[in-house]
Motif scaffolding. Structure first.
Motif, mmCIF file in Angstrom:
data_model
loop_
_atom_site.group_PDB
_atom_site.id
_atom_site.type_symbol
_atom_site.label_atom_id
_atom_site.label_comp_id
_atom_site.label_asym_id
_atom_site.label_seq_id
_atom_site.Cartn_x
_atom_site.Cartn_y
_atom_site.Cartn_z
ATOM 1 N N VAL A 1 0.857 -1.193 0.000
ATOM 2 C CA VAL A 1 0.000 0.000 0.000
ATOM 3 C C VAL A 1 0.890 1.239 0.000
ATOM 4 O O VAL A 1 0.670 2.190 -0.747
ATOM 5 C CB VAL A 1 -0.952 -0.002 1.229
ATOM 6 C CG1 VAL A 1 -1.719 1.307 1.325
ATOM 7 C CG2 VAL A 1 -1.908 -1.194 1.155
ATOM 8 N N ARG A 2 1.946 1.206 0.817
ATOM 9 C CA ARG A 2 2.850 2.367 0.893
ATOM 10 C C ARG A 2 3.548 2.608 -0.441
ATOM 11 O O ARG A 2 3.695 3.745 -0.868
ATOM 12 C CB ARG A 2 3.881 2.184 2.005
ATOM 13 C CG ARG A 2 3.284 2.076 3.381
ATOM 14 C CD ARG A 2 4.274 2.498 4.444
ATOM 15 N NE ARG A 2 4.500 3.932 4.430
ATOM 16 C CZ ARG A 2 3.744 4.807 5.082
ATOM 17 N NH1 ARG A 2 2.741 4.413 5.808
ATOM 18 N NH2 ARG A 2 4.009 6.087 5.007
ATOM 19 N N THR A 3 3.961 1.527 -1.098
ATOM 20 C CA THR A 3 4.626 1.690 -2.397
ATOM 21 C C THR A 3 3.689 2.405 -3.364
ATOM 22 O O THR A 3 4.088 3.353 -4.053
ATOM 23 C CB THR A 3 5.010 0.302 -2.979
ATOM 24 O OG1 THR A 3 5.837 -0.343 -2.021
ATOM 25 C CG2 THR A 3 5.736 0.420 -4.304
ATOM 26 N N ALA A 4 2.440 1.969 -3.402
ATOM 27 C CA ALA A 4 1.451 2.587 -4.300
ATOM 28 C C ALA A 4 1.228 4.049 -3.923
ATOM 29 O O ALA A 4 1.147 4.931 -4.786
ATOM 30 C CB ALA A 4 0.131 1.817 -4.225
ATOM 31 N N MET A 5 1.167 4.330 -2.624
ATOM 32 C CA MET A 5 0.887 5.695 -2.178
ATOM 33 C C MET A 5 2.057 6.641 -2.427
ATOM 34 O O MET A 5 1.867 7.809 -2.759
ATOM 35 C CB MET A 5 0.502 5.701 -0.692
ATOM 36 C CG MET A 5 -0.788 4.990 -0.406
ATOM 37 S SD MET A 5 -2.123 5.563 -1.466
ATOM 38 C CE MET A 5 -2.504 7.097 -0.670
ATOM 39 N N VAL A 6 3.272 6.126 -2.248
ATOM 40 C CA VAL A 6 4.452 6.973 -2.519
ATOM 41 C C VAL A 6 4.428 7.401 -3.987
ATOM 42 O O VAL A 6 4.648 8.573 -4.302
ATOM 43 C CB VAL A 6 5.757 6.218 -2.152
ATOM 44 C CG1 VAL A 6 6.979 6.940 -2.704
ATOM 45 C CG2 VAL A 6 5.873 6.076 -0.636
ATOM 46 N N GLU A 7 4.107 6.464 -4.886
ATOM 47 C CA GLU A 7 4.023 6.817 -6.314
ATOM 48 C C GLU A 7 2.927 7.848 -6.554
ATOM 49 O O GLU A 7 3.109 8.802 -7.308
ATOM 50 C CB GLU A 7 3.765 5.565 -7.151
ATOM 51 C CG GLU A 7 5.046 4.785 -7.380
ATOM 52 C CD GLU A 7 4.819 3.456 -8.070
ATOM 53 O OE1 GLU A 7 3.747 3.269 -8.692
ATOM 54 O OE2 GLU A 7 5.709 2.604 -7.956
ATOM 55 N N GLN A 8 1.799 7.646 -5.927
ATOM 56 C CA GLN A 8 0.681 8.600 -6.073
ATOM 57 C C GLN A 8 1.109 9.986 -5.584
ATOM 58 O O GLN A 8 0.822 11.006 -6.207
ATOM 59 C CB GLN A 8 -0.537 8.131 -5.255
ATOM 60 C CG GLN A 8 -1.224 6.906 -5.789
ATOM 61 C CD GLN A 8 -2.278 7.257 -6.838
ATOM 62 O OE1 GLN A 8 -2.261 8.326 -7.428
ATOM 63 N NE2 GLN A 8 -3.194 6.341 -7.083
ATOM 64 N N GLN A 9 1.807 10.013 -4.444
ATOM 65 C CA GLN A 9 2.208 11.301 -3.850
ATOM 66 C C GLN A 9 3.253 11.999 -4.714
ATOM 67 O O GLN A 9 3.217 13.221 -4.888
ATOM 68 C CB GLN A 9 2.716 11.073 -2.421
ATOM 69 C CG GLN A 9 1.582 10.696 -1.484
ATOM 70 C CD GLN A 9 2.003 9.884 -0.290
ATOM 71 O OE1 GLN A 9 3.183 9.795 0.052
ATOM 72 N NE2 GLN A 9 1.041 9.266 0.374
ATOM 73 N N GLN A 10 4.162 11.222 -5.292
ATOM 74 C CA GLN A 10 5.163 11.825 -6.174
ATOM 75 C C GLN A 10 4.489 12.392 -7.419
ATOM 76 O O GLN A 10 4.829 13.472 -7.889
ATOM 77 C CB GLN A 10 6.216 10.776 -6.563
ATOM 78 C CG GLN A 10 7.102 10.408 -5.389
ATOM 79 C CD GLN A 10 7.993 9.209 -5.651
ATOM 80 O OE1 GLN A 10 7.699 8.386 -6.531
ATOM 81 N NE2 GLN A 10 9.061 9.074 -4.885
ATOM 82 N N ARG A 11 3.499 11.672 -7.921
ATOM 83 C CA ARG A 11 2.778 12.118 -9.116
ATOM 84 C C ARG A 11 2.063 13.450 -8.834
ATOM 85 O O ARG A 11 2.126 14.383 -9.615
ATOM 86 C CB ARG A 11 1.760 11.040 -9.522
ATOM 87 C CG ARG A 11 1.170 11.226 -10.905
ATOM 88 C CD ARG A 11 0.317 10.022 -11.295
ATOM 89 N NE ARG A 11 1.020 8.760 -11.132
ATOM 90 C CZ ARG A 11 0.494 7.644 -10.622
ATOM 91 N NH1 ARG A 11 -0.748 7.616 -10.214
ATOM 92 N NH2 ARG A 11 1.210 6.545 -10.524
#
Ligand code: DC
Length: 224
Positions: free
Chosen positions: A104-114
């Motif tokens: 979940v964190r991996t997905a969220m980090v990508e979302q936040q960077q985007r």
């Protein structure tokens, strides 16, 4: 310019992040609201919060955007504004649980960077300066004693007309701190190059003065 503001719940992080973003005209990315949104969607879909893959799939597929609406920063998920529904005690607990899952964190980090990339942004969360934007130009770790944070949370609840019990609120804050600091993936900890601001004895204005000085130092390093 990326400004990373990390710290535990109730330290005054959201208030200073919002003031800073508004006065600088930057986007404000409230990453806690993003975790809360995923938790809210998982609860609504009847997904088991312990099912890491199912929750990670939700985290990957949602689309996030932040906008100031009548002076308040609002998270839009798939184009829909979310407000009080992601601030309930149930969603707080669920967000804390799902944010401990590595996928979940991996997905969220990508979302936040985007969301943060491409625009000057203030990002507030727990792992912005350490994981999401380790190269952020300004990093702050905003903290306060658990007792002070519990008192502030109680005042907020009273302003919203809710009844709260100090010991209960303090217990919940201590439990959340423990979960957030002891999880294996991206635990809450300060970046080595972050300025640490303990707000226990400080007013919001004093905190803002410290952070604005940091921002100015980066914007005009030679005092221009
Ligand atoms: O800041 P908040 O209370 O809205 O955050 C909700 C939950 O999400 C909290 O349990 C910590 C977690 N969180 C996180 O793990 N990483 C972030 N960058 C932001 C929030």
């Amino acid at each position: 310019m990326i400004i990373a503001i990390d710290g535990p719940a109730g330290a005054g992080k959201s208030t200073v992040a919002q003031e800073l973003a508004k006065t600088l005209g930057y986007q404000l990315v409230d990453t806690g609201a993003m975790y809360r949104t995923v938790a809210f969607e998982a609860l609504n879909a009847g997904v088991d919060l312990g099912d890491e893959e199912a929750v990670a799939k939700i985290a990957r597929t949602l689309s996030f955007e932040f906008r100031f609406v009548e002076g308040e920063n609002v998270v839009f998920c798939n184009g829909k504004a979310l407000d009080q529904e992601i601030r309930t005690a149930e969603v707080s607990r669920a967000a804390s649980i799902i944010s401990a899952h590595p996928d979940v964190r991996t997905a969220m980090v990508e979302q936040q960077q985007r969301v943060g990339r491409g625009r000057s942004s203030v990002l507030e969360g727990r792992d912005i300066g350490t994981v999401v934007f380790p190269d952020a130009e300004v990093k702050a770790f905003v903290t306060a004693s658990a007792e002070t944070r519990a008192r502030r949370r109680l005042e907020q609840m009273e302003e919203c007309g809710e009844d709260g019990d100090y010991q209960e609120v303090l217990k919940e804050i201590v439990a959340r701190d423990k979960r957030d600091t002891e999880r294996e993936v991206a635990p809450l900890k300060q970046a080595e190059d972050a300025v640490v601001v303990d707000t226990t004895e400080m007013t919001i204005e004093e905190v803002l003065r410290v952070l604005r000085a940091r921002v100015e130092a980066v914007r005009s390093p030679r005092g221009e």
